[in-house]
Scaffold this motif. Sequence first.
Motif, PDB file in Angstrom:
ATOM      1  N   SER A 203       0.838  -1.206   0.000  1.00 15.42           N
ATOM      2  CA  SER A 203       0.000   0.000   0.000  1.00 15.42           C
ATOM      3  C   SER A 203       0.873   1.255   0.000  1.00 15.42           C
ATOM      4  O   SER A 203       0.553   2.239  -0.666  1.00 15.42           O
ATOM      5  CB  SER A 203      -0.931   0.003   1.213  1.00 15.42           C
ATOM      6  OG  SER A 203      -0.178   0.035   2.413  1.00 15.42           O
ATOM      7  N   ILE A 204       1.974   1.224   0.732  1.00 13.95           N
ATOM      8  CA  ILE A 204       2.878   2.376   0.755  1.00 13.95           C
ATOM      9  C   ILE A 204       3.491   2.587  -0.636  1.00 13.95           C
ATOM     10  O   ILE A 204       3.549   3.711  -1.144  1.00 13.95           O
ATOM     11  CB  ILE A 204       3.985   2.170   1.818  1.00 13.95           C
ATOM     12  CG1 ILE A 204       3.385   2.332   3.217  1.00 13.95           C
ATOM     13  CG2 ILE A 204       5.135   3.153   1.609  1.00 13.95           C
ATOM     14  CD1 ILE A 204       4.401   2.114   4.318  1.00 13.95           C
ATOM     15  N   GLY A 205       3.928   1.478  -1.261  1.00 10.39           N
ATOM     16  CA  GLY A 205       4.497   1.579  -2.604  1.00 10.39           C
ATOM     17  C   GLY A 205       3.472   2.095  -3.594  1.00 10.39           C
ATOM     18  O   GLY A 205       3.793   2.908  -4.468  1.00 10.39           O
ATOM     19  N   PHE A 206       2.215   1.642  -3.475  1.00 12.91           N
ATOM     20  CA  PHE A 206       1.156   2.096  -4.385  1.00 12.91           C
ATOM     21  C   PHE A 206       0.894   3.587  -4.199  1.00 12.91           C
ATOM     22  O   PHE A 206       0.768   4.331  -5.172  1.00 12.91           O
ATOM     23  CB  PHE A 206      -0.111   1.289  -4.106  1.00 12.91           C
ATOM     24  CG  PHE A 206      -1.232   1.599  -5.067  1.00 12.91           C
ATOM     25  CD1 PHE A 206      -1.114   1.244  -6.409  1.00 12.91           C
ATOM     26  CD2 PHE A 206      -2.384   2.222  -4.623  1.00 12.91           C
ATOM     27  CE1 PHE A 206      -2.145   1.525  -7.296  1.00 12.91           C
ATOM     28  CE2 PHE A 206      -3.416   2.503  -5.504  1.00 12.91           C
ATOM     29  CZ  PHE A 206      -3.298   2.148  -6.846  1.00 12.91           C
ATOM     30  N   LEU A 207       0.799   4.044  -2.949  1.00 10.68           N
ATOM     31  CA  LEU A 207       0.573   5.466  -2.677  1.00 10.68           C
ATOM     32  C   LEU A 207       1.747   6.302  -3.173  1.00 10.68           C
ATOM     33  O   LEU A 207       1.558   7.390  -3.730  1.00 10.68           O
ATOM     34  CB  LEU A 207       0.378   5.690  -1.167  1.00 10.68           C
ATOM     35  CG  LEU A 207      -0.976   5.253  -0.614  1.00 10.68           C
ATOM     36  CD1 LEU A 207      -0.984   5.333   0.900  1.00 10.68           C
ATOM     37  CD2 LEU A 207      -2.092   6.100  -1.202  1.00 10.68           C
ATOM     38  N   TYR A 208       2.967   5.780  -2.997  1.00 11.71           N
ATOM     39  CA  TYR A 208       4.166   6.489  -3.457  1.00 11.71           C
ATOM     40  C   TYR A 208       4.160   6.626  -4.976  1.00 11.71           C
ATOM     41  O   TYR A 208       4.457   7.688  -5.507  1.00 11.71           O
ATOM     42  CB  TYR A 208       5.407   5.710  -2.995  1.00 11.71           C
ATOM     43  CG  TYR A 208       6.714   6.411  -3.299  1.00 11.71           C
ATOM     44  CD1 TYR A 208       7.034   7.614  -2.692  1.00 11.71           C
ATOM     45  CD2 TYR A 208       7.621   5.852  -4.200  1.00 11.71           C
ATOM     46  CE1 TYR A 208       8.236   8.247  -2.962  1.00 11.71           C
ATOM     47  CE2 TYR A 208       8.823   6.484  -4.482  1.00 11.71           C
ATOM     48  CZ  TYR A 208       9.126   7.686  -3.862  1.00 11.71           C
ATOM     49  OH  TYR A 208      10.305   8.302  -4.136  1.00 11.71           O
ATOM     50  N   ARG A 209       3.762   5.550  -5.667  1.00 14.20           N
ATOM     51  CA  ARG A 209       3.707   5.597  -7.130  1.00 14.20           C
ATOM     52  C   ARG A 209       2.619   6.564  -7.592  1.00 14.20           C
ATOM     53  O   ARG A 209       2.795   7.306  -8.557  1.00 14.20           O
ATOM     54  CB  ARG A 209       3.419   4.190  -7.673  1.00 14.20           C
ATOM     55  CG  ARG A 209       3.908   4.006  -9.104  1.00 14.20           C
ATOM     56  CD  ARG A 209       3.667   2.594  -9.568  1.00 14.20           C
ATOM     57  NE  ARG A 209       2.237   2.348  -9.728  1.00 14.20           N
ATOM     58  CZ  ARG A 209       1.722   1.161 -10.037  1.00 14.20           C
ATOM     59  NH1 ARG A 209       2.507   0.136 -10.168  1.00 14.20           N
ATOM     60  NH2 ARG A 209       0.429   1.035 -10.172  1.00 14.20           N
ATOM     61  N   MET A 210       1.490   6.570  -6.913  1.00 17.30           N
ATOM     62  CA  MET A 210       0.401   7.510  -7.249  1.00 17.30           C
ATOM     63  C   MET A 210       0.885   8.944  -7.034  1.00 17.30           C
ATOM     64  O   MET A 210       0.575   9.837  -7.808  1.00 17.30           O
ATOM     65  CB  MET A 210      -0.826   7.251  -6.366  1.00 17.30           C
ATOM     66  CG  MET A 210      -1.715   6.142  -6.900  1.00 17.30           C
ATOM     67  SD  MET A 210      -3.142   5.880  -5.830  1.00 17.30           S
ATOM     68  CE  MET A 210      -3.943   7.482  -5.942  1.00 17.30           C
ATOM     69  N   PHE A 211       1.637   9.148  -5.951  1.00 15.47           N
ATOM     70  CA  PHE A 211       2.158  10.493  -5.644  1.00 15.47           C
ATOM     71  C   PHE A 211       3.128  10.948  -6.733  1.00 15.47           C
ATOM     72  O   PHE A 211       3.053  12.079  -7.220  1.00 15.47           O
ATOM     73  CB  PHE A 211       2.832  10.466  -4.277  1.00 15.47           C
ATOM     74  CG  PHE A 211       3.367  11.801  -3.840  1.00 15.47           C
ATOM     75  CD1 PHE A 211       2.498  12.831  -3.532  1.00 15.47           C
ATOM     76  CD2 PHE A 211       4.735  12.021  -3.756  1.00 15.47           C
ATOM     77  CE1 PHE A 211       2.997  14.074  -3.135  1.00 15.47           C
ATOM     78  CE2 PHE A 211       5.237  13.253  -3.354  1.00 15.47           C
ATOM     79  CZ  PHE A 211       4.365  14.277  -3.049  1.00 15.47           C
ATOM     80  N   LEU A 212       3.993  10.056  -7.165  1.00 15.64           N
ATOM     81  CA  LEU A 212       4.963  10.398  -8.216  1.00 15.64           C
ATOM     82  C   LEU A 212       4.250  10.667  -9.541  1.00 15.64           C
ATOM     83  O   LEU A 212       4.579  11.615 -10.252  1.00 15.64           O
ATOM     84  CB  LEU A 212       5.977   9.261  -8.399  1.00 15.64           C
ATOM     85  CG  LEU A 212       7.051   9.171  -7.318  1.00 15.64           C
ATOM     86  CD1 LEU A 212       8.011   8.034  -7.641  1.00 15.64           C
ATOM     87  CD2 LEU A 212       7.832  10.470  -7.235  1.00 15.64           C
ATOM     88  N   SER A 213       3.262   9.822  -9.862  1.00 14.03           N
ATOM     89  CA  SER A 213       2.544  10.031 -11.120  1.00 14.03           C
ATOM     90  C   SER A 213       1.737  11.318 -11.061  1.00 14.03           C
ATOM     91  O   SER A 213       1.524  11.984 -12.067  1.00 14.03           O
ATOM     92  CB  SER A 213       1.624   8.838 -11.388  1.00 14.03           C
ATOM     93  OG  SER A 213       0.610   8.759 -10.411  1.00 14.03           O
ATOM     94  N   GLY A 214       1.286  11.701  -9.849  1.00 10.15           N
ATOM     95  CA  GLY A 214       0.543  12.957  -9.689  1.00 10.15           C
ATOM     96  C   GLY A 214       1.463  14.141  -9.881  1.00 10.15           C
ATOM     97  O   GLY A 214       1.051  15.185 -10.371  1.00 10.15           O
ATOM     98  N   LEU A 215       2.733  14.000  -9.497  1.00 10.69           N
ATOM     99  CA  LEU A 215       3.683  15.095  -9.650  1.00 10.69           C
ATOM    100  C   LEU A 215       4.060  15.316 -11.108  1.00 10.69           C
ATOM    101  O   LEU A 215       4.327  16.444 -11.508  1.00 10.69           O
ATOM    102  CB  LEU A 215       4.971  14.779  -8.846  1.00 10.69           C
ATOM    103  CG  LEU A 215       4.913  15.080  -7.361  1.00 10.69           C
ATOM    104  CD1 LEU A 215       6.218  14.710  -6.692  1.00 10.69           C
ATOM    105  CD2 LEU A 215       4.613  16.552  -7.104  1.00 10.69           C
ATOM    106  N   THR A 216       4.042  14.252 -11.908  1.00  7.59           N
ATOM    107  CA  THR A 216       4.491  14.384 -13.289  1.00  7.59           C
ATOM    108  C   THR A 216       3.458  15.107 -14.140  1.00  7.59           C
ATOM    109  O   THR A 216       3.783  15.680 -15.163  1.00  7.59           O
ATOM    110  CB  THR A 216       4.763  12.998 -13.903  1.00  7.59           C
ATOM    111  OG1 THR A 216       3.619  12.183 -13.713  1.00  7.59           O
ATOM    112  CG2 THR A 216       5.972  12.343 -13.229  1.00  7.59           C
ATOM    113  N   TYR A 217       2.189  15.078 -13.703  1.00  7.25           N
ATOM    114  CA  TYR A 217       1.155  15.742 -14.512  1.00  7.25           C
ATOM    115  C   TYR A 217       1.215  17.245 -14.356  1.00  7.25           C
ATOM    116  O   TYR A 217       1.432  17.741 -13.267  1.00  7.25           O
ATOM    117  CB  TYR A 217      -0.235  15.229 -14.126  1.00  7.25           C
ATOM    118  CG  TYR A 217      -0.459  13.793 -14.546  1.00  7.25           C
ATOM    119  CD1 TYR A 217      -0.073  13.353 -15.818  1.00  7.25           C
ATOM    120  CD2 TYR A 217      -1.040  12.881 -13.690  1.00  7.25           C
ATOM    121  CE1 TYR A 217      -0.272  12.051 -16.221  1.00  7.25           C
ATOM    122  CE2 TYR A 217      -1.247  11.564 -14.080  1.00  7.25           C
ATOM    123  CZ  TYR A 217      -0.851  11.168 -15.347  1.00  7.25           C
ATOM    124  OH  TYR A 217      -1.057   9.876 -15.737  1.00  7.25           O
TER     125      TYR A 217
END
Length: 46
Positions: free
Chosen positions: A32-46
Amino acid sequence: MKKRWKDFKVDKNKLYMRIGQALVYGILYIASIGFLYRMFLSGLTY
């Protein structure tokens, strides 16, 4: 009642069950931490 060594097997099974539960919860927690981290990174790229 005296505790025999034969009864210790049940405690061992419970211990293994607890270890298995801890492993499952730990893996879910890390995933879950890895998933949230990936979502956070993908949110930053937009």
